[in-house]
Design an enzyme around this catalytic site. Sequence first.
Site, PDB file in Angstrom:
ATOM      1  N   LEU A 271       1.142  -1.238  -0.096  1.00 11.10           N
ATOM      2  CA  LEU A 271       0.268  -0.168  -0.002  1.00 11.10           C
ATOM      3  C   LEU A 271       0.851   1.021  -0.299  1.00 11.10           C
ATOM      4  CD1 LEU A 271      -3.075  -0.762   2.723  1.00 11.10           C
ATOM      5  CD2 LEU A 271      -2.734  -0.742  -0.116  1.00 11.10           C
ATOM      6  N   GLY A 272       2.362   1.130   0.441  1.00  8.86           N
ATOM      7  CA  GLY A 272       3.228   2.317   0.449  1.00  8.86           C
ATOM      8  C   GLY A 272       4.524   2.079   0.752  1.00  8.86           C
ATOM      9  N   GLY A 275      11.115   5.341   3.638  1.00  7.64           N
ATOM     10  CA  GLY A 275      12.102   5.025   4.445  1.00  7.64           C
ATOM     11  C   GLY A 275      12.122   4.491   5.832  1.00  7.64           C
ATOM     12  N   GLY A 277       9.671   1.931   6.156  1.00 11.33           N
ATOM     13  CA  GLY A 277       8.269   1.071   6.576  1.00 11.33           C
ATOM     14  C   GLY A 277       7.742   0.367   5.970  1.00 11.33           C
ATOM     15  N   LYS A 294       2.382  -3.288   8.991  1.00 13.21           N
ATOM     16  CA  LYS A 294       3.383  -2.407   8.329  1.00 13.21           C
ATOM     17  C   LYS A 294       5.155  -3.149   9.451  1.00 13.21           C
ATOM     18  CE  LYS A 294       5.382   2.530   9.509  1.00 13.21           C
ATOM     19  NZ  LYS A 294       4.982   3.915   9.898  1.00 13.21           N
ATOM     20  N   ASP A 388       3.132  12.507  16.558  1.00 16.11           N
ATOM     21  CA  ASP A 388       2.723  12.507  14.894  1.00 16.11           C
ATOM     22  C   ASP A 388       1.706  12.664  15.215  1.00 16.11           C
ATOM     23  OD1 ASP A 388       4.321  13.063  12.273  1.00 16.11           O
ATOM     24  OD2 ASP A 388       3.934  11.381  11.751  1.00 16.11           O
TER      25      ASP A 388
END
Length: 602
Positions: A271-272, A275, A277, A294, A388
């Site tokens: 999916l993505g 840097g 993961g 992940k 975050d």
Amino acid sequence: GLVGPSLARHPGIAYLEWAPEVLGKERADFERRLHEVGMTGFFIGDPGADGKLQPAPPRPRHLPLLYLAPASDSVVGMDLTFEPSRRELALRALSEDMLTVSPQFRLIEDPPEVRSVAVYAPLIRPRHPSQDPRGPRRGLAILIVRLAPMVRTVLGDKLDTLELSLVDESAPGVTDVLFESKPGLSKRADSEFDDAFAQSFEFHSRHWAIRFLAKPGTAAAHLLSPVIASFGALLSLAAMLILGTLDFAKRLRYEVEAAQQIGQYRLYRKLGEGGMGVVYEAEHALLRRPTAVKVISPKAVGHGALERFEREVKATSQLTHPNTVAVYDYGRAPHGGFYYAMEYLPGANTEQIVRVTGPMPGSRVVHLLRQVCGSLAEAHGAGLVHRDIKPANLMCCLRGGIHDFIKVLDFGLVKNVRANNPVASVAGTIVGTPHYMAPEIVLNKGASPSTDLYALGAVGYFLLTGGEVFRSDTLLGVVAHHVSDKPESPSQRLGAPIHAGLEALILRCLAKTAAERPASAQELEAELAALDLPAWTQAQAAAFWARERERLQDALAAEQGTGATPLGDTLVVDLQDRVGLVTSTELSTSSTALATPIEPAS
């Protein structure tokens, strides 16, 4: 493709070089293999008297420059061990696994007044090195930093009233001038100015001294305190902004893309990636439950950071608030990386919603922020700071028939402020996304629950106006604004009225010190609830999704496989570690990775 965008957004960066470590006994084989992959004229060389490369004599080890951005054929193959000053710092970086910094030097094409420094960052030898000699192996990333553009970015228009000199005092009896706002400034007496202040700070094996001077007649003395408080930390941050961009994503791809299953989870599609993961759509092999997995690589974050991830994900998995993403499982991947599995959430995050459909009305913003406050209140009560919070980490879902149900994502970066683990917790770590980073994070004063409230205030600002609190073309410019500048009011930015109480509360969250912000997530939620705004109803939410679902679907489909905007990256800057920085695009975090084309309402 990995380095170019970073260079473009950091005007102080002149070059990023890659120098692998080649032992003397490996040299012939190393050169032969490079010839086989197309670099037929390559050899490890030293510059001769005429400046041209000639074959280097035998040495125990070589550090040839194989990669340079911006590209220049003239330096490919030059052995760093030829020059004594660079050899000493480069070998120290390798042997001690730490960042080292050169004294000033001048690049050939630079005018005499331009000073630069070189930052040497050691890279880790992977467990399964590639056969390609240009691939991952132990060596150095070398960042050539021009100081003048960074200083001007930090100070901006303050240079109209302040003079500044930056000198390197590392060698006894020797002072190298790194930057002067006016030639000869370092030799002028303090008495010639309205006010003066000098401060020294350590920057990785170097002793640098900053001298601020208030220009006569400008009434600038009052500026010295806030400028001094921020300048050293911002300059240190600037000098490490792109070290982690070199080849980390390639290494991560090498290790995890071949795997079809990790633990009990079958991986179906990526999916993505970034840097830090890679996130996969997955399914539990036995339960058949849709999951997002992940995978975090130790090559990207370092083994100490990996221990922090594992410890903190364990703690996060105990959180039960309905507005917090559910963490199902965690473990070690076969290649040594750490993974965790979480609920798979069809929907769109609030950044995508605003980018596609525009600013939100105040009543909807209050509705969403109150839900985030509930999630944060539980986390803060457990001693966990998210670090975050940003629109891309707030997923807007349809859950149990409820529209606009918020899920707070990416708790994999949380900080346990109650933990006392000297092995797993490393001091001096800056984590966050520049547009949502509290001043105390930039200044390396540590995270606290108030850090999340500052970020949530910045989220509210974005939802109301459609833009970030501060605008700048560079990452350093953004964080400098957060440290020292007062934000424009949301109504002024939007060019339309905004509920006065909501606007004032958002600006309180964006106060420069924690003491000026709401005392807790619970207090912030209560103040949001007390605002005399009409409630955002399920009928309004359902109407919005019926109207905008197709447009958001198209936008999400177009976004698949693309990276985030550079200033939307999540940063992990370890000021004491050898890696220095990992940049993680939003696609590498669970935020965008969990966003899939929106399912029809049931």
